[in-house]
Write an enzyme that holds these catalytic residues in place. Structure first.
Site, mmCIF file in Angstrom:
data_model
loop_
_atom_site.group_PDB
_atom_site.id
_atom_site.type_symbol
_atom_site.label_atom_id
_atom_site.label_comp_id
_atom_site.label_asym_id
_atom_site.label_seq_id
_atom_site.Cartn_x
_atom_site.Cartn_y
_atom_site.Cartn_z
ATOM 1 N N HIS A 366 0.797 -1.230 0.000
ATOM 2 C CA HIS A 366 0.000 0.000 0.000
ATOM 3 C C HIS A 366 0.827 1.277 0.000
ATOM 4 O O HIS A 366 0.279 2.348 0.238
ATOM 5 C CB HIS A 366 -0.910 0.055 1.227
ATOM 6 C CG HIS A 366 -1.993 -0.971 1.238
ATOM 7 N ND1 HIS A 366 -3.257 -0.738 0.734
ATOM 8 C CD2 HIS A 366 -1.997 -2.238 1.680
ATOM 9 C CE1 HIS A 366 -3.996 -1.826 0.897
ATOM 10 N NE2 HIS A 366 -3.257 -2.746 1.466
ATOM 11 N N LYS A 560 -8.391 14.078 4.489
ATOM 12 C CA LYS A 560 -7.522 12.896 4.448
ATOM 13 C C LYS A 560 -6.491 13.089 5.549
ATOM 14 O O LYS A 560 -6.417 14.173 6.130
ATOM 15 C CB LYS A 560 -6.816 12.764 3.100
ATOM 16 C CG LYS A 560 -6.179 14.081 2.628
ATOM 17 C CD LYS A 560 -5.523 13.965 1.273
ATOM 18 C CE LYS A 560 -6.471 13.941 0.100
ATOM 19 N NZ LYS A 560 -6.480 12.715 -0.664
ATOM 20 N N ARG A 561 -5.696 12.041 5.859
ATOM 21 C CA ARG A 561 -4.641 12.245 6.846
ATOM 22 C C ARG A 561 -3.779 13.449 6.437
ATOM 23 O O ARG A 561 -3.625 13.722 5.250
ATOM 24 C CB ARG A 561 -3.759 10.990 6.967
ATOM 25 C CG ARG A 561 -4.411 9.883 7.757
ATOM 26 C CD ARG A 561 -3.541 8.642 7.768
ATOM 27 N NE ARG A 561 -3.305 8.184 6.417
ATOM 28 C CZ ARG A 561 -2.098 7.886 5.914
ATOM 29 N NH1 ARG A 561 -1.017 7.998 6.657
ATOM 30 N NH2 ARG A 561 -1.966 7.467 4.672
ATOM 31 N N LYS A 566 0.743 14.668 0.803
ATOM 32 C CA LYS A 566 -0.612 14.941 0.333
ATOM 33 C C LYS A 566 -0.814 16.442 0.067
ATOM 34 O O LYS A 566 -1.814 16.856 -0.504
ATOM 35 C CB LYS A 566 -1.630 14.433 1.352
ATOM 36 C CG LYS A 566 -1.605 12.911 1.506
ATOM 37 C CD LYS A 566 -2.584 12.438 2.554
ATOM 38 C CE LYS A 566 -2.523 10.956 2.855
ATOM 39 N NZ LYS A 566 -3.202 10.094 1.855
ATOM 40 N N THR A 668 -8.456 6.640 -1.809
ATOM 41 C CA THR A 668 -9.814 6.104 -1.902
ATOM 42 C C THR A 668 -10.813 7.220 -1.648
ATOM 43 O O THR A 668 -11.948 7.162 -2.133
ATOM 44 C CB THR A 668 -10.047 4.962 -0.887
ATOM 45 O OG1 THR A 668 -9.478 5.347 0.360
ATOM 46 C CG2 THR A 668 -9.397 3.678 -1.366
ATOM 47 N N LYS A 672 -14.608 8.293 -3.323
ATOM 48 C CA LYS A 672 -15.820 8.631 -2.565
ATOM 49 C C LYS A 672 -16.379 9.980 -3.033
ATOM 50 O O LYS A 672 -17.597 10.145 -3.167
ATOM 51 C CB LYS A 672 -15.518 8.663 -1.061
ATOM 52 C CG LYS A 672 -15.105 7.295 -0.521
ATOM 53 C CD LYS A 672 -14.428 7.345 0.849
ATOM 54 C CE LYS A 672 -13.695 6.034 1.116
ATOM 55 N NZ LYS A 672 -12.757 6.084 2.253
HETATM 56 C C1 NBG Z 1 -2.576 3.777 1.979
HETATM 57 C C2 NBG Z 1 -2.175 4.646 0.801
HETATM 58 C C3 NBG Z 1 -3.390 5.101 0.019
HETATM 59 C C4 NBG Z 1 -4.246 3.899 -0.338
HETATM 60 C C5 NBG Z 1 -4.573 3.113 0.909
HETATM 61 C C6 NBG Z 1 -5.370 1.873 0.612
HETATM 62 C C7 NBG Z 1 -1.106 3.123 3.828
HETATM 63 C C8 NBG Z 1 0.162 2.452 4.219
HETATM 64 N N1 NBG Z 1 -1.357 3.206 2.527
HETATM 65 O O1 NBG Z 1 -2.980 5.756 -1.155
HETATM 66 O O2 NBG Z 1 -1.441 5.746 1.263
HETATM 67 O O3 NBG Z 1 -5.427 4.308 -0.962
HETATM 68 O O4 NBG Z 1 -3.384 2.699 1.543
HETATM 69 O O5 NBG Z 1 -4.738 1.089 -0.334
HETATM 70 O O6 NBG Z 1 -1.857 3.546 4.686
#
Ligand code: NBG
Length: 828
Positions: A366, A560-561, A566, A668, A672
């Site tokens: 991920h 988002k975080r 980002k 993701t 949404k």
């Molecule tokens: C996160 C990514 C996102 C991705 C999500 C789900 C982690 C390690 N990775 O870009 O930063 O959409 O995983 O796949 O949290």
């Protein structure tokens, strides 16, 4: 099927408004000991939750019985995080009982929304990765694929975020304090060992065997949460492990003098499942985190082995019974644990055990951020899991022999592929969990096309050269049940009307909306719905933050975080430059805008926390500036989580997906927003690339450097200060921040941030600023033509079908799991 399950499955009575009302009154009295006269919203919520739970248990029993009877091959989704969000509304939706419940509550003069609001969020995840696991659980059940999610029942989930004086303050998330109606404690209980040493011996047949002599043992207890499919009878299980001391607190087990010793044991054991670690923090020294990972993996594998043997299977055929998906490397220790269980406990020989193990696992990566790739110091591993370290060494030795045959005389390749990082940098040897995951899995996937491609060419390049056939892409998806039907009921109703109500199970059907984009009346309704959602969000923001928003402005949202990659700070710089232009009277005809932010920063990530402070400080000045605040507003919505998110996506006009190209694996949130008719302003990163291709490039606001250009920029020697000096807009914004205007005159407060941008700017904020600002202008102009904007928005929704997690799960199943769906049917 037992009589009870069968009967309950088919009684229609239980779903009637009347039955719900009676059952609700009973539960209110017998579960909470209250009556309608003195019940709080929390009591009402508890009573309603039990009422719904009563109605899903029969399905759960029926499904589990069927899976067991058939010995059905099952997906085991191993994840350290499941960010489920509130259950009640989702379960009502999936049971298709929402209307009846609403009516039953209305009959009692109760407001369903207020009751739903009382549910605590089970926030057992940080962000996208944990939420993806939750969406996947929803889709697995909906697609009638037998599956179990395995994870940790954290007593404290992701911290709750307060904003004090503009700064993030973390508060422990005591989500279990009022109990949790959705979980069922089970009797399954497994021993988990730690520490100690390893003894080698020969068994009766003179085979080399190993015996692990641990120093401590704790237990894992299973808590099951039923996961309902939408519009089907299947119910899967989310099985989360809680850690407990060796014995329950039984004084007989300890000599009386060691009462406090016994208490200490209990505390130590219970600490393991105590709290979720926030990510984006250095891994160093987090021995407890390694213990957590091993703890849940060890319980889960023992559970799967028990089930396999229970149903008469033998362990050689384990991969026909379970396919284990590793959600990132957090559960990758499972590969060594599986080997240990097969070798030491079930006495297989190495080759056989390895053949079984390798067929049982698949790994999803991920992230491309090197600092997010997990490694554990060998010394820590040795003292926590000595037997596993030994197994990892053995896997590595055999693996590297294999590599040597293919690539002779390539010591560097060997050292890159090795499961052990020899610690050239700091002399600390480390176990590389991603390498372990690759070696032990049949399949390796990334989560968006670009991400998979970059995995193959960068972080996992050597593995790709070794085993190209193991790699595949599985672009993420999100569940339309929660993120459209629950988050945006008015839009869901319009879609029902326009294309029929099957779209919730087959999102591709939204294609049928396309012709409606040309229908003036339809566009008007589309806008009305968006306006309503914006009014609802404004209402929420007024109640929670005391800021008034104008629903008739463009809602530009980034939630988002908080992370530098980002680039929330790129967004802020643009806002500051807009502000400056408005103040200078340059842009009085500008499109009125509302900027909405939300997201948590890791508690020790100072730069991210400073970005939050900057957003709030800028918001404070702008919102109070009567010269501009009709045209410009900024708000930071505190404590972004699944619950608050459901207010936000529906209300967005513009979705900010502005990471530096090559950094966001998929994203993701972008999906949404698209599902809710927001247009994206974004870079060619992660799944943005595929969203743009799907919705059409003319319906997407693209800006910024591509992955190739980013690489070129670095190769050329990037000098952000030169850009600053050349670009008056950027300079103006940075200078204004440095002037102290947003910090009550303190010109030093934001220096760490601006200095970082001007000196190294690791995420190319300066490089992309100009293009971003121009693209923002295009977006604002487009918004000025409502008919055109609505057309684009409708097309975004019509073409978002690919981003359903149902599609993603179908692909995983076809290409990796090969599990036959097993519908739970109702005998007529
Ligand atoms: C996160 C990514 C996102 C991705 C999500 C789900 C982690 C390690 N990775 O870009 O930063 O959409 O995983 O796949 O949290």
């Amino acid at each position: 099927m037992t009589d009870i399950a069968e009967r309950a499955l088919h009684t229609r009575i239980a779903r009637s408004v009347d039955a719900i009302r009676r059952s609700f009154a009973d539960n209110l009295f017998y579960v909470t000991g209250r009556t309608l006269e003195n019940a709080t919203n929390l009591d009402l919520y508890t009573a309603l939750a039990f009422t719904i739970r009563d109605r899903l248990l029969a399905r759960m029993v029926a499904a589990q019985e069927l899976y067991e009877r058939r010995g059905a091959k099952t997906v085991a989704y191993l994840s350290a995080e499941f960010l489920l969000g509130p259950h009640l509304a989702n379960n009502m939706l999936n049971l298709r009982m929402t209307d009846n419940v609403r009516e039953a509550m209305a009959g009692l003069n109760l407001d369903l929304e207020a009751i739903l609001e009382a549910e605590e969020e089970p926030g057992l995840g940080n962000g996208g990765l944990g939420r993806l696991a939750a969406c996947f659980m929803d889709s697995l059940a909906t697609l009638e694929i037998p599956a179990t999610g395995y994870g940790i029942r954290y007593e404290f989930g992701i911290f709750e975020q307060l904003i004090r004086d503009g700064w993030q303050v973390e508060v422990a998330d005591a989500w279990l304090r009022h109990g949790n109606p959705w979980e069922l404690p089970r009797q399954h209980r497994y021993a988990v060992h730690f520490g100690g040493r390893v003894e080698h011996y020969q068994d009766e047949e003179l085979r080399e065997r190993v015996h692990w002599v641990p120093t401590s043992t704790i237990y894992g207890i299973a808590y099951d949460t039923p996961i309902l499919g939408y519009g089907v009878l299947n119910v899967n299980m989310l099985r989360l492990w809680k850690s407990e001391a060796r014995e329950s607190f039984d004084l007989r087990a300890f000599n009386v003098g060691d009462y406090y010793g016994a208490v200490d044991d209990m505390v130590t054991a219970e600490n393991i499942s105590k709290v979720l670690y926030p990510n984006d923090e250095p891994e160093a020294g987090k021995a407890l985190r390694l213990r957590q990972q091993y703890f849940f993996v060890c319980c889960s594998l023992q559970d799967m082995i028990r089930i396999t043997l229970r149903d008469g299977g033998d362990l050689e055929h384990f991969p026909d019974r379970f396919i284990i998906q590793l959600n990132d490397t957090h559960p990758a220790i499972a590969i060594a644990e599986m080997m240990r269980l097969l070798l030491d406990e079930h006495l297989m020989d190495w080759d056989q055990a390895w053949a079984v193990t390798r067929r049982s696992f698949a790994y999803t990566n991920h992230t491309l951020l090197p600092e997010a790739l997990e490694t554990w110091p060998v010394a820590m591993f040795q003292s926590t899991l000595p037997r596993h370290l030994e197994i990892i060494y053995e896997i590595n030795a055999r693996f590297l022999d294999e590599v040597r045959v293919r690539f002779m005389d390539e010591p560097e390749r060997l050292s890159r592929l090795s499961l052990i990082d020899e610690g050239q940098g700091d002399g600390v040897r480390r176990v590389r969990m991603a390498n372990l995951a690759c070696v032990g899995s049949t399949s390796i996937n990334g989560v968006a096309e670009l991400h998979t491609q970059l995995l193959k060419s960068t972080v996992l390049k050597d593995f790709h050269e070794l085993w190209p056939e193991k790699f595949c892409n599985k672009t993420n998806g999100v569940t339309p049940r929660r993120f459209l039907a629950l988050a945006n009921p008015p839009l869901a109703r319009l879609l029902d009307e326009a294309v029929g109500d099957d779209w919730l199970r087959n999102l591709q059907l939204l294609r049928a909306l396309e012709p409606q984009a040309c229908d003036v009346a339809f566009r008007q309704r589309w806008r009305d719905i968006k306006r309503e959602a914006k009014a609802r969000l404004s209402d929420y923001v007024r109640r929670t933050c005391g800021v008034t928003l104008d629903p008739d402005t463009l809602f530009d949202v980034q939630v988002k975080r908080i992370h530098e990659y980002k680039r929330q700070h790129l967004n802020v710089l643009h806002i500051v430059s807009l502000y400056q232009r408005l103040r200078q009277g340059i842009a009085q005809d500008a499109t009125p805008r509302t900027f909405v932010f939300g997201g948590k920063a890791a508690p020790s990530y100072r730069m991210a926390k400073l970005i939050i402070k900057l957003i709030n400080s800028v918001a404070d000045v702008i919102n109070h500036d009567t010269q501009v605040n009709r045209l410009l507003r900024v708000v930071f919505v505190p404590d972004f989580n699944v619950k608050t998110a459901q207010h936000i996506y529906a209300a967005a006009d513009l979705s900010e997906q502005i990471s530096t190209a090559g950094k966001e694996a998929s994203g993701t949130g972008n999906m949404k927003f698209t599902m809710n008719g927001a247009l994206t302003i974004g870079t060619l990163d992660g799944a943005n690339v595929e969203i743009r291709a799907a919705v059409g490039e003319e319906n997407f606001f693209l800006f910024g450097q591509t992955v190739e250009q980013v690489a070129q920029t670095w190769a050329n020697g990037y000098r952000p200060r030169e850009i600053y000096e050349r670009d008056p807009e950027l300079r103006g914004a940075i200078d204004l921040i440095n002037s102290g205007l947003f910090a009550h005159g303190d010109s030093g407060l934001f220096r760490p941030l601006t200095d970082n941008l001007l000196s190294s700017d690791p995420f190319l904020v300066c490089a992309d600023f100009h293009d971003y600002a121009q693209c923002q202008e295009r977006a604002a102009r487009a918004y000025g033509d409502p008919e055109h904007w609505s057309r684009m928005s409708i097309l975004n929704v019509a073409r978002c079908g690919r981003f359903s997690s149902d599609r993603a799960i179908r692909e995983y199943n076809e290409d990796i799991w090969n599990v036959r769906p097993l519908p739970v049917t109702s005998p007529s």
